[in-house]
Design an enzyme around this catalytic site. Structure first.
Site, PDB file in Angstrom:
ATOM      1  CE  LYS A 167      -1.693   1.511   4.026  1.00  0.00           C
ATOM      2  NZ  LYS A 167      -1.374   2.905   4.361  1.00  0.00           N
ATOM      3  CG  ASN A 168       2.321   2.595   3.484  1.00  0.00           C
ATOM      4  OD1 ASN A 168       1.158   2.907   3.203  1.00  0.00           O
ATOM      5  ND2 ASN A 168       2.711   2.344   4.715  1.00  0.00           N
ATOM      6  CB  CYS A 181      -4.834  10.195  11.760  1.00  0.00           C
ATOM      7  SG  CYS A 181      -3.204   9.540  12.017  1.00  0.00           S
ATOM      8  NE  ARG A 188       0.861  10.551  10.174  1.00  0.00           N
ATOM      9  CZ  ARG A 188       0.248   9.516   9.589  1.00  0.00           C
ATOM     10  NH1 ARG A 188      -0.849   9.040  10.118  1.00  0.00           N
ATOM     11  NH2 ARG A 188       0.716   8.988   8.489  1.00  0.00           N
ATOM     12  CG  ASP A 208       3.443   1.363   9.492  1.00  0.00           C
ATOM     13  OD1 ASP A 208       3.614   1.605   8.282  1.00  0.00           O
ATOM     14  OD2 ASP A 208       3.171   2.239  10.329  1.00  0.00           O
ATOM     15  NE  ARG A 251      -7.385   4.387   5.291  1.00  0.00           N
ATOM     16  CZ  ARG A 251      -6.700   5.286   5.978  1.00  0.00           C
ATOM     17  NH1 ARG A 251      -7.091   5.614   7.201  1.00  0.00           N
ATOM     18  NH2 ARG A 251      -5.630   5.864   5.470  1.00  0.00           N
TER      19      ARG A 251
HETATM   20  C1  EPZ Z   1       4.282   6.858   6.175  1.00  0.00           C
HETATM   21  O1  EPZ Z   1       3.531   7.898   6.773  1.00  0.00           O
HETATM   22  C2  EPZ Z   1       3.358   5.659   6.105  1.00  0.00           C
HETATM   23  N1  EPZ Z   1       2.195   5.993   5.262  1.00  0.00           N
HETATM   24  C3  EPZ Z   1       2.908   5.280   7.517  1.00  0.00           C
HETATM   25  O2  EPZ Z   1       2.117   4.108   7.409  1.00  0.00           O
HETATM   26  C4  EPZ Z   1       4.150   4.955   8.351  1.00  0.00           C
HETATM   27  O3  EPZ Z   1       3.757   4.660   9.672  1.00  0.00           O
HETATM   28  C5  EPZ Z   1       5.095   6.168   8.335  1.00  0.00           C
HETATM   29  O4  EPZ Z   1       5.427   6.515   6.981  1.00  0.00           O
HETATM   30  C6  EPZ Z   1       6.397   5.889   9.083  1.00  0.00           C
HETATM   31  O5  EPZ Z   1       7.029   4.768   8.525  1.00  0.00           O
HETATM   32  C7  EPZ Z   1       2.329   5.963   3.929  1.00  0.00           C
HETATM   33  O6  EPZ Z   1       3.403   5.693   3.391  1.00  0.00           O
HETATM   34  C8  EPZ Z   1       1.101   6.279   3.122  1.00  0.00           C
HETATM   35  P1  EPZ Z   1       6.421  10.226   8.255  1.00  0.00           P
HETATM   36  P2  EPZ Z   1       4.130   9.406   6.777  1.00  0.00           P
HETATM   37  O7  EPZ Z   1       6.302  11.482   7.478  1.00  0.00           O
HETATM   38  O8  EPZ Z   1       4.878   9.653   5.514  1.00  0.00           O
HETATM   39  C9  EPZ Z   1       6.887  13.493  11.612  1.00  0.00           C
HETATM   40  C10 EPZ Z   1       0.284   2.729   7.755  1.00  0.00           C
HETATM   41  O9  EPZ Z   1      -0.128   2.172   8.769  1.00  0.00           O
HETATM   42  N2  EPZ Z   1       6.802  14.484  10.515  1.00  0.00           N
HETATM   43  O10 EPZ Z   1       7.623   9.357   8.078  1.00  0.00           O
HETATM   44  O11 EPZ Z   1       3.034  10.340   7.125  1.00  0.00           O
HETATM   45  C11 EPZ Z   1       5.523  12.854  11.876  1.00  0.00           C
HETATM   46  O12 EPZ Z   1       4.777  13.663  12.743  1.00  0.00           O
HETATM   47  C12 EPZ Z   1       0.747   4.160   7.824  1.00  0.00           C
HETATM   48  O13 EPZ Z   1       0.382   2.177   6.630  1.00  0.00           O
HETATM   49  C13 EPZ Z   1       7.057  15.822  10.793  1.00  0.00           C
HETATM   50  O14 EPZ Z   1       7.338  16.190  11.927  1.00  0.00           O
HETATM   51  O15 EPZ Z   1       5.140   9.301   7.990  1.00  0.00           O
HETATM   52  C14 EPZ Z   1       5.875  11.547  12.502  1.00  0.00           C
HETATM   53  O16 EPZ Z   1       6.063  11.718  13.890  1.00  0.00           O
HETATM   54  C15 EPZ Z   1       0.537   4.763   9.192  1.00  0.00           C
HETATM   55  N3  EPZ Z   1       6.963  16.732   9.792  1.00  0.00           N
HETATM   56  C16 EPZ Z   1       7.205  11.182  11.845  1.00  0.00           C
HETATM   57  O17 EPZ Z   1       7.687  12.372  11.212  1.00  0.00           O
HETATM   58  C17 EPZ Z   1       6.644  16.367   8.507  1.00  0.00           C
HETATM   59  O18 EPZ Z   1       6.598  17.247   7.625  1.00  0.00           O
HETATM   60  C18 EPZ Z   1       7.089  10.108  10.779  1.00  0.00           C
HETATM   61  O19 EPZ Z   1       6.205  10.586   9.802  1.00  0.00           O
HETATM   62  C19 EPZ Z   1       6.395  15.011   8.239  1.00  0.00           C
HETATM   63  C20 EPZ Z   1       6.478  14.085   9.256  1.00  0.00           C
END
Ligand code: EPZ
Length: 426
Positions: A22-23, A117, A122, A313, A405
């Site tokens: 998915k990701n 969420c 996020r 995850d 999802r």
């Molecule tokens: C991706 O989300 C995945 N989703 C998530 O999977 C996964 O848990 C996550 O990466 C971490 O591996 C998809 O790929 C669609 P991040 P993403 O940006 O990109 C902080 C699932 O269950 N952050 O790496 O949103 C954020 O708050 C989902 O399949 C900032 O501070 O994750 C978080 O604490 C859930 N500023 C951390 O980074 C930003 O601009 C990781 O977020 C962006 C992120």
């Protein structure tokens, strides 16, 4: 509304085939906006989230057609707008991944601001830091909740110019969005402290097939040299490592014997290592992983980290298993600030889990009792299925849209392993 009912199912046995990731699918479909010829994607999982991002692309003017069950054709040669449909974007925060490609292709984008969420705020500050580094100007508009006015971000640039950007956190989404904006920029972009997830590598491989010039995906420094135009390509999505890990834990928690098919073992090193520590016997065959769960699960500790560390995850699924491990197991969640909602649900079933800040102490072995529980997010839902497999009686899981999802044919796949699981009307 429907719910999932899981009964104590004894040892799971059999073979289950994992779907496309998915990701990886979501950013690659978003990146298809950058192509100007037909793009064929194979091994696309049939998921609600995938349907939503396909709708977002259609609303922008791309054509997205099914070729067969898991193959789609996308053509973005005639985009008609840079404004995304907010009702669609508000359904799934990952739709924000179209912002980078829109800026790359058109130089303008109007996207709904992705909300938080249950697992965290996020934020998107790192995405915006990257876009700014490439010469993008943007304004954020916060709608008024009462009047239902949308919150959105309006961004534009005369010309994207490559530059260096350091990510304060190796954000997966920010790395993907910046990479997609940079492939048509003028000059070189260097992303430092980039995310290294396998899905980043898959996206990079896809973009390179379209004609992009990208080096270093999978390391913490990604170098993108902009090109004039991107063409079409055919690409097969990598297998979903988190779905694979979920079925591996299903074998572990039930003491079963399961062969998970269509797996890239290298994407699961921390999961394999931790399951072996818990007493599982794991054999890596060609494209499969064979997991035999132990009679007694041993106590383990996990700490989630960006890849190649233990994946956040998989945290909820391991917590379900830890309720069956003896003594005290410690979970540290370092990626999201609020990803322990599933602990409350497990405690409703009789688990003994105490939360303090970003740590959870799971004292096993708990005899879980089936009861009414709620899927607070996608991985919580999957973890509740795992808990239900070993709990006494029936576990009724509500809010199951979260599960669907991210897990294609979840009922069929678990039933194929001998799980007593069904979907029923609420
Ligand atoms: C991706 O989300 C995945 N989703 C998530 O999977 C996964 O848990 C996550 O990466 C971490 O591996 C998809 O790929 C669609 P991040 P993403 O940006 O990109 C902080 C699932 O269950 N952050 O790496 O949103 C954020 O708050 C989902 O399949 C900032 O501070 O994750 C978080 O604490 C859930 N500023 C951390 O980074 C930003 O601009 C990781 O977020 C962006 C992120």
């Amino acid at each position: 509304m429907e719910k999932i009912v899981v009964e104590n199912s004894g040892k799971l046995n059999g073979r289950v085939r994992v779907s496309g990731a998915k990701n990886s699918t979501l950013p690659i479909i978003a990146a298809s906006l950058l192509g100007t010829e037909d793009i064929i994607l194979e091994e696309v999982p049939r998921l609600k989230d995938v349907e939503i991002i396909c709708e977002v692309l259609r609303a922008l003017g791309a054509t997205v057609e099914d070729i067969d069950e898991h193959t789609i054709r996308i053509n973005s040669s005639n985009l008609k707008t840079y404004e995304t449909k907010f009702d669609l974007m508000n359904k799934m925060r990952a739709s924000f991944l179209v912002m980078g490609p829109l800026l790359g292709r058109i130089g303008k984008a109007k996207c709904a601001l992705p909300g938080g969420c249950t697992i965290g705020a996020r934020p998107i500050d790192l995405h915006l830091k990257g876009f700014s580094a490439l010469g993008v100007e943007y304004t954020e508009h916060y709608g008024d909740l009462e009047s239902g006015e949308d919150s959105y971000i309006l961004a534009h640039t005369e010309k994207l110019v490559g530059d260096k950007v350091y990510l304060d956190f190796p954000s997966v989404g920010a790395t993907e969005n910046i990479m997609m904006a940079a492939v048509l920029a003028k000059g070189r972009t260097i992303i430092e402290n980039a995310a290294m997830e396998p899905e980043i590598v898959d996206l990079s491989n896809f973009l390179r097939k379209l004609g992009a010039n990208i080096k270093g995906a999978g390391t913490n420094t990604i170098i993108i040299d902009g090109v004039e135009k991107l063409h079409g390509a055919r690409h097969q999505i990598i297998p979903d490592r988190i779905e694979a890990g979920t079925f591996m834990v299903a074998a572990a928690i039930t003491g079963g014997d399961v062969v998970v098919e269509n797996v890239i073992s290298d994407h699961l090193r921390p999961v394999i290592s931790k399951l072996e520590e818990a007493g599982c016997e794991i054999t890596e065959e060609e494209d499969n992983i064979h997991v035999k769960g132990p009679e007694e699960l041993k106590c383990i500790n996990i700490k989630t980290l960006p890849y190649p560390g233990f994946p956040t995850d998989m945290q909820a699924q391991f917590m379900a298993m830890m309720t069956q491990c003896d003594k005290t197991n410690i979970v540290m969640e370092t990626v999201f600030e609020n990803r322990f909602m599933h602990a409350d649900e497990f405690n409703k079933m009789g688990a003994d889990i105490k939360i303090k800040d970003r740590s959870a102490m799971v004292t096993g072995v708990s005899k879980l009792q089936g009861t009414d529980v709620r899927a607070t997010d996608l991985r919580c839902g999957a973890a509740l299925i795992l808990a239900g497999l070993v709990a006494e009686g029936e576990t009724h899981i509500h809010d199951i849209y979260h599960i669907e999802r991210g897990y294609e044919d979840v009922i069929k796949k678990f039933s194929g392993l001998g799980a007593k699981i069904k979907r029923v009307e609420e």
